[in-house]
Motif scaffolding. Structure first.
Motif, mmCIF file in Angstrom:
data_model
loop_
_atom_site.group_PDB
_atom_site.id
_atom_site.type_symbol
_atom_site.label_atom_id
_atom_site.label_comp_id
_atom_site.label_asym_id
_atom_site.label_seq_id
_atom_site.Cartn_x
_atom_site.Cartn_y
_atom_site.Cartn_z
ATOM 1 N N ASP A 1 -68.687 -138.170 -119.172
ATOM 2 C CA ASP A 1 -69.990 -138.821 -119.303
ATOM 3 C C ASP A 1 -70.104 -139.986 -118.319
ATOM 4 O O ASP A 1 -69.454 -141.016 -118.482
ATOM 5 C CB ASP A 1 -70.178 -139.312 -120.739
ATOM 6 C CG ASP A 1 -71.571 -139.865 -120.989
ATOM 7 O OD1 ASP A 1 -72.406 -139.864 -120.065
ATOM 8 O OD2 ASP A 1 -71.839 -140.310 -122.126
ATOM 9 N N ARG B 1 -78.360 -140.839 -107.126
ATOM 10 C CA ARG B 1 -76.999 -140.963 -107.655
ATOM 11 C C ARG B 1 -75.976 -140.629 -106.582
ATOM 12 O O ARG B 1 -76.134 -139.664 -105.836
ATOM 13 C CB ARG B 1 -76.806 -140.048 -108.873
ATOM 14 C CG ARG B 1 -77.521 -140.537 -110.123
ATOM 15 C CD ARG B 1 -77.331 -139.594 -111.295
ATOM 16 N NE ARG B 1 -77.952 -140.122 -112.495
ATOM 17 C CZ ARG B 1 -77.326 -140.867 -113.405
ATOM 18 N NH1 ARG B 1 -76.037 -141.131 -113.246
ATOM 19 N NH2 ARG B 1 -77.954 -141.320 -114.459
ATOM 20 N N LYS C 1 -73.085 -135.336 -117.404
ATOM 21 C CA LYS C 1 -72.395 -135.281 -118.699
ATOM 22 C C LYS C 1 -72.072 -133.832 -119.018
ATOM 23 O O LYS C 1 -72.902 -132.944 -118.805
ATOM 24 C CB LYS C 1 -73.268 -135.889 -119.807
ATOM 25 C CG LYS C 1 -72.585 -136.064 -121.152
ATOM 26 C CD LYS C 1 -73.541 -136.773 -122.126
ATOM 27 C CE LYS C 1 -72.895 -137.068 -123.465
ATOM 28 N NZ LYS C 1 -73.826 -137.752 -124.400
ATOM 29 N N HIS D 1 -64.578 -142.892 -113.283
ATOM 30 C CA HIS D 1 -64.378 -142.312 -114.625
ATOM 31 C C HIS D 1 -63.067 -141.544 -114.638
ATOM 32 O O HIS D 1 -62.702 -140.900 -113.648
ATOM 33 C CB HIS D 1 -65.546 -141.376 -114.958
ATOM 34 C CG HIS D 1 -65.445 -140.685 -116.294
ATOM 35 N ND1 HIS D 1 -65.376 -141.367 -117.490
ATOM 36 C CD2 HIS D 1 -65.424 -139.368 -116.624
ATOM 37 C CE1 HIS D 1 -65.322 -140.503 -118.485
ATOM 38 N NE2 HIS D 1 -65.332 -139.276 -117.981
ATOM 39 N N SER E 1 -73.368 -140.800 -117.415
ATOM 40 C CA SER E 1 -74.828 -140.930 -117.463
ATOM 41 C C SER E 1 -75.296 -142.378 -117.390
ATOM 42 O O SER E 1 -76.444 -142.633 -116.998
ATOM 43 C CB SER E 1 -75.369 -140.266 -118.732
ATOM 44 O OG SER E 1 -74.801 -140.854 -119.900
ATOM 45 N N SER E 2 -74.429 -143.324 -117.756
ATOM 46 C CA SER E 2 -74.842 -144.728 -117.792
ATOM 47 C C SER E 2 -74.631 -145.455 -116.470
ATOM 48 O O SER E 2 -74.957 -146.635 -116.352
ATOM 49 C CB SER E 2 -74.091 -145.465 -118.905
ATOM 50 O OG SER E 2 -72.691 -145.471 -118.652
ATOM 51 N N VAL E 3 -74.068 -144.763 -115.477
ATOM 52 C CA VAL E 3 -73.867 -145.356 -114.155
ATOM 53 C C VAL E 3 -74.537 -144.461 -113.108
ATOM 54 O O VAL E 3 -74.924 -143.333 -113.402
ATOM 55 C CB VAL E 3 -72.365 -145.545 -113.833
ATOM 56 C CG1 VAL E 3 -71.761 -146.623 -114.723
ATOM 57 C CG2 VAL E 3 -71.595 -144.234 -114.006
ATOM 58 N N ASP E 4 -74.673 -144.955 -111.891
ATOM 59 C CA ASP E 4 -75.469 -144.258 -110.881
ATOM 60 C C ASP E 4 -74.635 -143.291 -110.048
ATOM 61 O O ASP E 4 -74.650 -143.328 -108.801
ATOM 62 C CB ASP E 4 -76.168 -145.269 -109.969
ATOM 63 C CG ASP E 4 -77.235 -146.065 -110.704
ATOM 64 O OD1 ASP E 4 -77.868 -145.494 -111.617
ATOM 65 O OD2 ASP E 4 -77.438 -147.249 -110.380
ATOM 66 N N ASP F 1 -67.508 -149.485 -113.026
ATOM 67 C CA ASP F 1 -68.212 -149.426 -111.751
ATOM 68 C C ASP F 1 -67.745 -150.553 -110.828
ATOM 69 O O ASP F 1 -68.508 -151.470 -110.533
ATOM 70 C CB ASP F 1 -69.711 -149.514 -111.971
ATOM 71 C CG ASP F 1 -70.506 -149.176 -110.716
ATOM 72 O OD1 ASP F 1 -69.909 -148.742 -109.710
ATOM 73 O OD2 ASP F 1 -71.741 -149.364 -110.732
#
Length: 320
Positions: free
Chosen positions: A137, A186, A76, A227, A139-142, A281
């Motif tokens: 951002d 990640r 992020k 993203h 951060s919510s995915v790997d 994703d």
């Protein structure tokens, strides 16, 4: 009795260990806020409508600037423009973060779309922001952007100021990054910079009225798009990314918002204050030699002159 007590104590220790974040080799998510600068923007002519009369710092290049970490994964980035006391600087009181970008150089990295050009000499462009200060951002995915130990960050910054006094500001970046197992687990993202004026100064002319300007990219970084985020100037409506090899299917529509706090100048004009982003994703899976089209849609009011310094940019983060 002592053995029962010991068993109960061990059970409590185990329960505490289960809820306390790991440290050391498994240390997880950290943040680092870095203020780059200072930058003193010259005084302008006092008219926020007149870009020609603004004081400018034009595409200042700073080499080997501070980076938040090494051997880590950035997940992020939150950009801002601030005064020395940490308060926000914005166009309502003069200063404008026209744009800033970060590029990583070394460790075998090269820019996906402009390697071998003067722009590509900066390194791999992995983040940029205009005055709308869009957050990257994932951060919510790997996934994330991997930072090695043998690469440097380079920075390009353009700032403007319409006030009749100079303004001293800092470009602030708040980084969130993963280390240890959270870094290792990640997958790496490759940033692909798409631009109406690819490998140039990013400025193009758009006419009065409604227009849709294009740039086509022939895919040579195949994989999953995770993203995306767009950048556009005032009178811009949105930035789209479509797959022309898949019947023009929409990958992302990054829409401009206007007039947020700090974005209305004293003349009552609302400026671009946000750009929506896309996260999935994946958002789409792309293959070599497909054609992706960047669209920058502007709606310049009737009677307004053509805009000579418009921009239309999108960064797509791809898991190869």
């Amino acid at each position: 009795m002592r053995s029962v007590t010991r068993i109960m104590l061990l059970a409590c220790v185990a329960a505490i260990a289960a809820i306390v974040p790991a440290t050391g080799a498994n240390a997880a998510i950290s943040t680092s806020t870095i203020d780059y600068g200072s930058f003193t923007i010259p005084a302008g002519g006092g008219d926020p409508h007149d870009h020609m009369s603004m004081g400018h710092i034009s595409n200042q290049i700073d080499w080997d600037v501070a980076k938040p970490c090494s051997g880590c994964t950035i997940i992020k980035i939150e950009p801002s423009l601030v005064y020395s006391d940490g308060s926000t600087a914005n166009i309502a009181d003069g200063p404008m973060l026209h744009h800033t970008l970060l590029a990583a150089k070394g460790g075998g990295k090269s820019d996906a779309t402009c390697a071998g050009t003067s722009v590509g000499f900066l390194g791999e462009r992995f983040f940029a922001a205009g005055n709308e200060r869009t957050v990257m951002d994932v951060s919510s995915v790997d996934y994330g952007y991997k930072i090695g130990s043998n690469e440097d960050f380079n920075m390009v910054t353009e700032l403007a100021n319409w006030e009749t006094t100079s303004k001293t500001v800092y470009v602030r970046m708040k980084y969130t990054y993963a280390t240890g197992s959270h870094h290792n687990n990640r997958d790496a993202l490759t940033p692909v910079w798409l631009d109406l004026d690819q490998c140039g100064d990013s400025e193009v002319s758009v006419p009065s009225g409604l227009s849709d300007s294009h740039y086509d990219w022939t895919v040579d970084v195949p994989g999953d798009i995770i993203h995306t985020a767009g950048h556009i100037h005032d009178h811009g409506v949105n930035v789209e990314l479509t797959n022309e090899s898949d019947n023009g299917s929409l990958i992302c529509d990054s829409v401009a918002g206007y007039g947020g706090t700090g974005y209305v100048t004293p003349d009552g004009r609302s400026h671009v204050s946000s750009m929506s982003t896309c996260l999935g994703d994946p958002l789409a899976t792309i293959s070599n030699n497909q054609t992706l089209r960047l669209h920058a849609i502007y709606d310049v009011p009737s009677g307004h002159h053509a805009i000579d310094n418009a921009m239309g940019i999108m960064i797509a983060y791809i898991a190869e």
